[in-house]
Design a protein around this motif. Structure first.
Motif, PDB file in Angstrom:
ATOM      1  N   SER A 171      -7.249  -4.835   6.260  1.00  0.00           N
ATOM      2  CA  SER A 171      -6.227  -4.574   7.284  1.00  0.00           C
ATOM      3  C   SER A 171      -5.359  -3.274   6.737  1.00  0.00           C
ATOM      4  O   SER A 171      -5.104  -2.259   7.534  1.00  0.00           O
ATOM      5  N   GLY A 172      -5.157  -3.617   5.649  1.00  0.00           N
ATOM      6  CA  GLY A 172      -4.209  -2.396   4.935  1.00  0.00           C
ATOM      7  C   GLY A 172      -4.838  -1.136   4.811  1.00  0.00           C
ATOM      8  O   GLY A 172      -4.367   0.036   4.963  1.00  0.00           O
ATOM      9  N   ASP A 173      -5.959  -1.165   4.394  1.00  0.00           N
ATOM     10  CA  ASP A 173      -7.015   0.039   4.361  1.00  0.00           C
ATOM     11  C   ASP A 173      -7.162   0.720   5.550  1.00  0.00           C
ATOM     12  O   ASP A 173      -7.070   2.051   5.595  1.00  0.00           O
ATOM     13  N   LEU A 174      -7.277  -0.077   6.682  1.00  0.00           N
ATOM     14  CA  LEU A 174      -7.538   0.483   7.960  1.00  0.00           C
ATOM     15  C   LEU A 174      -6.321   1.269   8.456  1.00  0.00           C
ATOM     16  O   LEU A 174      -6.105   2.124   9.059  1.00  0.00           O
ATOM     17  N   LEU A 175      -5.109   0.479   8.234  1.00  0.00           N
ATOM     18  CA  LEU A 175      -3.760   1.013   8.654  1.00  0.00           C
ATOM     19  C   LEU A 175      -3.592   2.314   7.811  1.00  0.00           C
ATOM     20  O   LEU A 175      -2.778   3.121   8.565  1.00  0.00           O
ATOM     21  N   GLU A 176      -3.726   2.260   6.600  1.00  0.00           N
ATOM     22  CA  GLU A 176      -3.648   3.500   5.935  1.00  0.00           C
ATOM     23  C   GLU A 176      -4.438   4.690   6.479  1.00  0.00           C
ATOM     24  O   GLU A 176      -4.215   5.855   6.515  1.00  0.00           O
ATOM     25  N   LYS A 177      -5.756   4.462   6.668  1.00  0.00           N
ATOM     26  CA  LYS A 177      -6.585   5.296   7.317  1.00  0.00           C
ATOM     27  C   LYS A 177      -6.162   6.077   8.796  1.00  0.00           C
ATOM     28  O   LYS A 177      -6.166   6.936   9.002  1.00  0.00           O
ATOM     29  N   THR A 232       0.805  -1.097  -0.002  1.00  0.00           N
ATOM     30  CA  THR A 232      -0.028  -0.043  -0.092  1.00  0.00           C
ATOM     31  C   THR A 232       0.919   1.091   0.176  1.00  0.00           C
ATOM     32  O   THR A 232       1.966   1.016  -0.160  1.00  0.00           O
ATOM     33  N   THR A 233       0.290   2.295   0.319  1.00  0.00           N
ATOM     34  CA  THR A 233       1.070   3.415   0.029  1.00  0.00           C
ATOM     35  C   THR A 233       2.191   3.555   1.151  1.00  0.00           C
ATOM     36  O   THR A 233       3.371   4.017   0.987  1.00  0.00           O
ATOM     37  N   HIS A 234       2.090   2.942   2.339  1.00  0.00           N
ATOM     38  CA  HIS A 234       3.106   3.350   3.486  1.00  0.00           C
ATOM     39  C   HIS A 234       3.350   1.626   3.966  1.00  0.00           C
ATOM     40  O   HIS A 234       4.191   2.004   4.808  1.00  0.00           O
ATOM     41  N   TYR A 235       2.662   0.815   3.636  1.00  0.00           N
ATOM     42  CA  TYR A 235       2.826  -0.518   4.198  1.00  0.00           C
ATOM     43  C   TYR A 235       3.101  -1.638   3.261  1.00  0.00           C
ATOM     44  O   TYR A 235       2.833  -1.455   2.047  1.00  0.00           O
ATOM     45  N   LEU A 236       4.046  -2.511   3.556  1.00  0.00           N
ATOM     46  CA  LEU A 236       4.376  -3.803   3.185  1.00  0.00           C
ATOM     47  C   LEU A 236       3.656  -4.809   4.025  1.00  0.00           C
ATOM     48  O   LEU A 236       4.034  -4.999   5.274  1.00  0.00           O
TER      49      LEU A 236
END
Length: 545
Positions: free
Chosen positions: A219-225, A201-205
Motif C-alpha cells: 500500500s505504501g509503494d502504491l501511495l508513493e507512486k 515512507t517518503t511522504h507517508y506514515l
C-alpha cells in the motif's frame, strides 16, 4: 449489457423500486472515536517552542477546542455493496463511493496537536490569521485560520487536523506544522493505535495491525507512486502544486471486523478519507473476499488509490478541505487515478488514466439493459440511465451519486482529460478558488461547467460515447449469474440477471427488493462467459417451476 429474467409465482403486486432513502449514503456523522481515544495524547518531545503560545495559567482566556454535540461531516467514503445481512446476501464488486455535500459542519471530537518544527514546505497561507487555542492537555498552541463554515470558524492544527475553537485570540506567532518524526512519535503515543505498527515512507506514515507488513508495504509503494504520478501530472499541465505541508497518514486495519470495531461508522463504509483528521482508513482482509476473489483482488489497489487521491488533492494546495467541489469531479478524478490491472504477479495499480474494466462493464449495461431478455409475469425493473436529460447535465448537477454514477463520472473525466485537457485545467483552476464553506447549488455547478466547456451538452454526450468506444478494454471480468428470491405475502418472487458490473448488480438488487417483503436472498455465480451465465440462470429458473 445486462440480461434480466423474471419469474413470478402466483399474482405479484406492483411495488415501486426502492428509493434513495434506502440507498447507501455517505457517512453522515463524524466517525465516533472510542472513549479511550478521546483522552489527551502526549505531544512530541520536540524542543522548539515556535508553535506554542503563553503558558495556559497566564492566558486563561484562551479558547478551547472542545466540540459541541456530534454532527454531519463531509468525509469521502467508500461504501460497501454488501450492506444487508451478510448471512443471506452476498454481492461482489468494487466499493460504492459517495459523499454528503452538506456543509453543516459543527466540530468533531477535538483533535490533539503537538508542537515542533517542520521539515516540509512553509505555510501555504502566509496571509491567514494565526490563533492561540488550548488543546486537551491545557497547553496553548498556534493554529491557523482555515475558513468560515456556516458562520463557524475552523482552524488548522499543527498535525493537519481541523478543529473549531470556542473563541478567538489572534497571535503573531508563526504556525509550524509537525515534522515527520514528531508526527511519528505522536501517533505511536496515541492510545487509539496501541495495537498498530508503523511503517514510514517518503511522504507517508502508515499504521497497520497485521503481524506482517506485506500489505502495508504494498500500500505504501502504491501511495508513493500515486503521489509522484498525480503531482507530476498536475505540474505537467500547469496546475499549481505545493509540497506537502504535513506527513500523510494511512491507517490499515487487519480485518474488516477490526475496522468496524474501532469506530462507529455505518455498515456501508469500507474505507474513507476523513477530511477533518486528514487521514485515510481501510482494511486488509474481509471474510467476504472469498465470495468473489476476482473482483475482490481488483478492489484492493483501487481502494487504496481512490482514497489516496482524495488525500493528495486536499494536501497539495489544489482542493481546499471543506470546499464544495462538484461531486462528479471529486469522484471522477479519484476513479481516473485508481484503475487496477492484472499482471503476471497478480493485481496491481494500473496508473493514472488507464481503462477501468469495471466501469466499462457498468456503462455497457446502462446503455443497453435489455438484450437477450425474456420475462414471465410482468416487466422487471431495469438499471439504466434516463436519456431525457443529457448525461453531462445530469452528472454535473448531482449532489449524491448512485453506484453506477461513479462509472459515468469516470467516463466524463477520462474524456475531458484525454480530449480537452486545456479546458479541464482551466476548470480545475476555477474550482480551486472555491473557499471552505462556500456552497454551490446544482445550478451554480452547471453554470460554471458551461462557462468552460460550452453549452451544447448533448453534443458532448456523443463525444464521450465515441471516446469510450475507441478505448481498448482488457477482458478480465467474469460474467455473473445473479439469482434472487424473496417472499412477499404468500408468494415467492424469483428473478435473475446476468452482468459483468457489480455496480449494476447492486442497483438491480435494490430495485427488485420489495421493502415490505420478507428477507431477500440472493447469490452471484461467476462464469467464464455470457452464454455460461445464461445457462446457469435458465437452469435455476426451471428448477423453480
Amino acid at each position: 449489457a445486462a440480461l434480466t429474467i423474471v419469474v413470478v409465482r402466483g399474482t405479484d403486486r406492483t411495488v415501486p423500486p426502492r428509493i434513495a432513502s434506502d440507498r447507501p449514503k455517505l457517512v453522515i456523522e463524524v466517525p465516533r472515536i472510542a472513549p479511550a481515544a478521546l483522552a489527551s495524547v502526549p505531544s512530541s518531545a520536540g524542543k522548539s517552542q515556535q508553535n506554542v503560545g503563553p503558558d495556559i495559567e497566564s492566558q486563561s482566556v484562551l479558547p478551547d477546542l472542545s466540540p459541541p454535540p456530534p454532527s454531519p461531516a463531509n468525509d469521502l467514503a467508500l461504501l460497501d455493496p454488501d450492506r444487508r445481512d451478510p448471512t443471506s446476501i452476498r454481492i461482489p464488486g468494487p466499493e460504492i463511493r459517495t459523499r454528503s455535500n452538506s456543509l453543516d459542519l459543527p466540530p468533531p471530537p477535538a483533535p490533539v496537536p503537538a508542537t515542533g518544527t517542520t521539515e516540509t514546505t512553509s505555510c501555504p497561507k502566509a496571509e491567514s490569521r494565526r490563533l492561540l487555542v488550548r488543546d486537551q492537555k491545557g497547553r496553548a498552541i498556534v493554529a491557523r485560520e482555515q475558513g468560515m463554515v456556516k458562520d463557524r470558524l475552523a482552524v488548522m492544527l499543527p498535525d493537519g487536523r481541523i478543529g473549531w475553537p470556542s473563541g478567538q485570540v489572534v497571535t503573531q506567532e508563526p504556525f509550524v506544522p509537525l515534522t515527520m518524526e514528531q508526527m511519528r512519535r505522536s501517533l505511536l503515543d496515541d492510545p487509539e493505535f496501541t495495537t498498530f505498527r508503523l511503517l514510514q515512507t517518503t511522504h507517508y506514515l502508515i499504521l497497520y495491525q497485521s503481524s506482517t507488513d506485506t500489505f502495508a508495504r504494498a500500500s505504501g509503494d502504491l501511495l508513493e507512486k500515486l503521489h509522484d504520478g498525480l503531482t507530476g501530472f498536475l505540474r505537467k499541465n500547469g496546475l499549481p502544486v505545493r509540497s506537502l505541508e504535513f506527513p500523510l497518514v494511512a491507517v490499515i486495519f487487519e480485518t474488516e471486523a477490526d475496522f468496524r470495531a474501532n469506530r462507529q461508522v455505518p455498515p456501508d463504509i469500507q474505507a474513507y478519507y476523513e477530511i477533518l483528521s486528514n487521514r485515510i482508513f481501510f482494511y486488509e482482509k474481509s471474510r467476504r473476499d472469498q465470495d468473489s476473489p476476482e473482483v475482490s483482488a481488483l478492489r484492493k489497489p483501487q481502494t487504496v488509490a481512490h482514497e489516496g487521491t482524495h488525500q493528495i488533492l486536499h494536501n497539495v494546495g489544489l482542493q481546499p478541505r471543506m470546499s464544495d467541489w462538484p461531486l462528479w469531479l471529486v469522484e471522477g478524478l479519484a476513479e481516473y487515478c485508481s484503475p487496477p490491472k492484472l499482471t503476471k504477479r497478480g493485481v496491481d495499480w494500473a496508473g493514472l488514466g488507464q481503462v477501468n474494466s469495471l466501469h466499462i462493464a457498468t456503462i455497457r449495461d446502462l446503455d443497453d439493459p435489455l438484450p437477450n431478455q425474456f420475462q414471465v409475469g410482468g416487466r422487471p425493473p431495469l438499471v439504466s440511465r434516463d436519456r431525457r436529460t443529457p448525461l453531462v447535465e445530469y452528472l454535473v448537477t448531482q449532489k449524491e451519486l448512485t453506484p453506477t454514477d461513479y462509472a459515468l463520472a469516470w467516463a466524463l473525466t477520462h474524456y475531458l482529460i484525454s480530449k480537452r485537457i486545456d479546458d479541464f485545467v482551466t476548470y480545475i483552476e476555477r474550482m480551486s478558488q472555491l473557499k471552505p464553506g462556500q456552497e454551490q447549488s446544482p445550478q451554480d455547478q452547471l453554470t460554471k461547467f458551461r462557462a468552460v466547456f460550452g453549452n451544447d451538452l448533448v453534443q458532448m454526450d456523443g463525444k464521450v460515447a465515441n471516446h469510450l468506444k475507441k478505448l481498448k478494454v482488457p477482458d478480465v471480468l467474469p460474467f455473473y449469474a445473479v439469482i434472487f428470491e424473496q417472499q412477499v405475502g404468500p408468494l415467492i418472487r424469483r428473478q435473475a440477471m446476468v452482468s459483468q458490473s457489480p455496480s449494476v448488480i447492486r442497483q438491480w438488487l435494490e430495485s427488485v427488493t420489495v421493502p415490505e417483503g420478507g428477507q431477500p436472498h440472493w447469490e452471484f455465480l461467476p462464469q467464464p462467459n455470457r452464454n455460461k451465465a445464461i445457462e446457469v440462470v435458465e437452469h435455476w429458473m426451471h428448477q423453480g417451476n
